[in-house]
Design an enzyme around this catalytic site. Structure first.
Site, PDB file in Angstrom:
ATOM      1  N   TRP A 171     -11.247   6.199   6.835  1.00  0.00           N
ATOM      2  CA  TRP A 171     -10.110   7.075   7.106  1.00  0.00           C
ATOM      3  C   TRP A 171     -10.398   8.430   6.455  1.00  0.00           C
ATOM      4  O   TRP A 171     -10.836   8.482   5.305  1.00  0.00           O
ATOM      5  CB  TRP A 171      -8.789   6.524   6.542  1.00  0.00           C
ATOM      6  N   GLU A 176      -9.736   4.529  11.279  1.00  0.00           N
ATOM      7  CA  GLU A 176      -8.271   4.609  11.173  1.00  0.00           C
ATOM      8  C   GLU A 176      -7.742   5.978  11.581  1.00  0.00           C
ATOM      9  O   GLU A 176      -8.119   6.997  11.015  1.00  0.00           O
ATOM     10  CB  GLU A 176      -7.843   4.308   9.728  1.00  0.00           C
ATOM     11  N   LYS A 223      -4.507   8.775  12.539  1.00  0.00           N
ATOM     12  CA  LYS A 223      -3.267   9.203  11.910  1.00  0.00           C
ATOM     13  C   LYS A 223      -2.644  10.314  12.738  1.00  0.00           C
ATOM     14  O   LYS A 223      -3.345  11.073  13.405  1.00  0.00           O
ATOM     15  CB  LYS A 223      -3.583   9.700  10.496  1.00  0.00           C
ATOM     16  N   ASP A 239      -2.434   1.754  11.430  1.00  0.00           N
ATOM     17  CA  ASP A 239      -1.577   1.795  10.247  1.00  0.00           C
ATOM     18  C   ASP A 239      -0.143   1.973  10.733  1.00  0.00           C
ATOM     19  O   ASP A 239       0.140   2.868  11.535  1.00  0.00           O
ATOM     20  CB  ASP A 239      -2.024   2.956   9.342  1.00  0.00           C
ATOM     21  N   HIS A 296       1.406   5.496  10.884  1.00  0.00           N
ATOM     22  CA  HIS A 296       0.627   6.615  11.418  1.00  0.00           C
ATOM     23  C   HIS A 296       0.976   7.014  12.838  1.00  0.00           C
ATOM     24  O   HIS A 296       0.136   7.553  13.569  1.00  0.00           O
ATOM     25  CB  HIS A 296      -0.867   6.287  11.315  1.00  0.00           C
ATOM     26  N   HIS A 348      -3.255  -1.903   9.021  1.00  0.00           N
ATOM     27  CA  HIS A 348      -2.749  -1.463   7.735  1.00  0.00           C
ATOM     28  C   HIS A 348      -1.249  -1.673   7.781  1.00  0.00           C
ATOM     29  O   HIS A 348      -0.515  -0.851   8.312  1.00  0.00           O
ATOM     30  CB  HIS A 348      -3.094   0.008   7.474  1.00  0.00           C
ATOM     31  N   ASP A 395       5.427   8.780   6.938  1.00  0.00           N
ATOM     32  CA  ASP A 395       4.400   7.832   6.497  1.00  0.00           C
ATOM     33  C   ASP A 395       4.513   7.619   4.987  1.00  0.00           C
ATOM     34  O   ASP A 395       3.619   7.960   4.229  1.00  0.00           O
ATOM     35  CB  ASP A 395       3.022   8.409   6.875  1.00  0.00           C
ATOM     36  N   ASP A 412       4.724   4.885   3.120  1.00  0.00           N
ATOM     37  CA  ASP A 412       4.030   3.763   2.485  1.00  0.00           C
ATOM     38  C   ASP A 412       4.915   2.972   1.524  1.00  0.00           C
ATOM     39  O   ASP A 412       4.509   2.675   0.393  1.00  0.00           O
ATOM     40  CB  ASP A 412       2.743   4.239   1.791  1.00  0.00           C
ATOM     41  N   ASP A 462      -1.255  -1.652   3.169  1.00  0.00           N
ATOM     42  CA  ASP A 462      -1.441  -0.276   2.717  1.00  0.00           C
ATOM     43  C   ASP A 462      -0.097   0.338   2.354  1.00  0.00           C
ATOM     44  O   ASP A 462       0.537   0.986   3.166  1.00  0.00           O
ATOM     45  CB  ASP A 462      -2.136   0.544   3.824  1.00  0.00           C
TER      46      ASP A 462
HETATM   47  C1  RNT Z   1      -3.684   7.350   4.645  1.00  0.00           C
HETATM   48  C2  RNT Z   1      -4.253   6.079   5.175  1.00  0.00           C
HETATM   49  C3  RNT Z   1      -5.255   5.390   4.298  1.00  0.00           C
HETATM   50  C4  RNT Z   1      -4.882   5.394   2.839  1.00  0.00           C
HETATM   51  C5  RNT Z   1      -5.755   4.532   1.969  1.00  0.00           C
HETATM   52  C6  RNT Z   1      -5.567   4.819   0.531  1.00  0.00           C
HETATM   53  O1  RNT Z   1      -2.630   7.805   5.358  1.00  0.00           O
HETATM   54  O2  RNT Z   1      -3.216   5.203   5.481  1.00  0.00           O
HETATM   55  O3  RNT Z   1      -5.477   4.118   4.769  1.00  0.00           O
HETATM   56  O4  RNT Z   1      -3.561   5.017   2.650  1.00  0.00           O
HETATM   57  O5  RNT Z   1      -7.042   4.626   2.374  1.00  0.00           O
HETATM   58 ZN    ZN Z   2      -3.802   3.227   6.085  1.00  0.00          ZN
END
Ligand code: RNT
Ligand code: ZN
Length: 419
Positions: free
Chosen positions: A185, A226, A228, A259, A262, A286, A294, A296, A326
């Protein structure tokens, strides 16, 4: 096994059996599923290589709860504590900045030896390892670009880092006898409207082709990419967008990583799996919880997590999907964050396995949407919890909320003593 848990399980088993669902067989299957628990929840994505570097790359951790791990040994102890409260044998997902070495080494020069202690530990614990190049929190990513950087020297640095990462992944695969997934990523993107959206993507494509040029035995290491939608500071444009990696991953046989945070706010990754699975070699998830952006947040047992579980179970995608977590929350106990998010992910899969899928599909085929809706709703109050409690006890971890006291004790005895 406590007698009430056993008794409740037996009753639940009968109820599910009436719908042709064999709870014993379900639990056997559940036991084989590995969740890749991300190490970075344990220390707010700081790592050990460059502890003075601030977190960059457009991701952010908020909160100042005490007790973050400061060393690899502390992080491993915290991971062990978390795993002792989660049923099943799983994996740990490492980032390159978590190298465990006394050597002063930059990202492009990392080698398997810098992760030997992690591999030794994982082996002893019976855990698998996954890996990620860290393309952020570094002076060479300061202007927001890495693999797609316009300066060939900076690009070179990140290409070398990603190549080194794949070798570390293969080393983990070899040492542990379990395939390592190495996920790329990158944060690359523009805060404001770009003049040229194409050139950075061309550079990224070429850089990735170089990163992946060397063949690595897919039994040892699998590569993932990955995408985004946007990040903090890359609101207008992200080089590695979903379309970019859909094209890239499918033409290059890479796992495509989805993810949960994302995409556009009303888009869900659960609805993408049945399409992606038709075209992609494999999928990496993720699992995360975006709140308004986003963000998390720690994963809870919400509709989207349940839908992810359903899609994986109903379409038999567990064989080609790698499930990673994640999220990062520094406002609560970090060990608890892992336990909550990972237990929930396992729970979502269990719940999905305990649904009358055949009956639902049959009703749908017959156009009987009334039954489809009614049956799905009634199943929401089936005694799933009794099966979950039984599973936890059977796997030797605390059932229900009894784990909280354990985490509190660990907090008092270990975490709060950290400066
Ligand atoms: C960032 C991505 C990525 C990170 C990690 C730490 O938006 O989601 O995967 O969160 O690699
Ligand atoms: Zn991620």
């Amino acid at each position: 096994m406590s007698s009430d848990i056993q008794k409740n399980y037996e009753a639940a088993k009968q109820q599910y059996a009436a719908h042709g669902i064999d709870t014993d067989a379900v639990l056997k299957q559940l036991e084989t599923i590995k969740i890749s628990m991300h190490c970075w929840q344990g220390d707010d994505v700081r790592g050990f290589l460059n502890r003075d570097q601030e977190l960059t790359g457009g991701i952010s951790v908020t909160g100042s709860y005490p007790g973050a791990a400061r060393t690899p040994d502390e992080l491993r102890a915290d991971l062990e504590k978390a795993f002792s409260l989660i049923p099943g044998k799983h994996k740990v997902n490492l980032h390159a900045i978590y190298a465990d070495t006394d050597e002063k080494v930059d990202l492009d020069r990392l080698e398997p030896k810098h992760f030997e202690r992690w591999a030794d530990w994982a082996k002893a614990q019976g855990l698998g390892l996954d890996f990620n190049p860290t393309c952020f929190s570094h002076e060479k990513s300061e202007d927001g670009f890495t693999l797609s950087h316009a300066d060939p020297e900076i690009r070179r640095f990140w290409i070398d880092h990603c190549k080194a990462s794949r070798k570390i992944g293969a080393y983990f695969g070899e040492r542990l006898g379990q395939t390592c997934v190495t996920n790329v990523w990158i944060p690359d993107g523009f805060k404001d409207i770009p003049a040229d959206r194409m050139a950075p993507r061309q550079r990224l494509m070429a850089a990735l082709d170089e990163v992946f040029a060397e063949e690595i035995d897919p039994k040892l290491n699998l590569d993932a990419v990955e995408s985004k939608l946007f990040g903090l500071g890359s609101e207008a444009y992200v080089v590695g967008s979903h379309e970019f990696y859909m094209g890239y991953g499918i033409t290059r046989n890479k796992l495509i990583c989805l993810d949960a945070g994302h995409f556009h706010p009303t888009e869900v990754i659960s609805n993408k799996l049945s399409s992606l699975a038709l075209f992609a070699d494999g999928i990496l998830l993720h699992v995360s919880r975006p709140m308004r952006w986003d963000s998390d947040h720690v994963v809870i047992l919400d509709d989207e997590l349940m839908d992810i579980g359903r899609e994986l179970v109903r379409h038999d995608l567990l064989g080609k999907t790698y499930i990673g977590l994640d999220f990062f929350d520094a406002s609560i106990n970090r060990v608890a964050a892992w336990v909550i998010g990972t237990r929930n992910t396992v729970k979502a899969l269990l719940r999905a396995m305990l649904e009358p899928v055949e009956a639902l599909k049959k009703a749908e085929l017959e156009g009987d949407y009334t039954t489809r809706l009614a049956l799905s709703e009634e199943f929401k109050s089936y005694p799933f919890g009794a099966v979950w409690d039984y599973y936890c006890e059977k796997m030797g971890v605390p059932a229900r909320e009894s784990w909280i006291a354990d985490v509190k004790r660990y907090e008092k005895e270990v975490l709060l003593k950290r400066g």
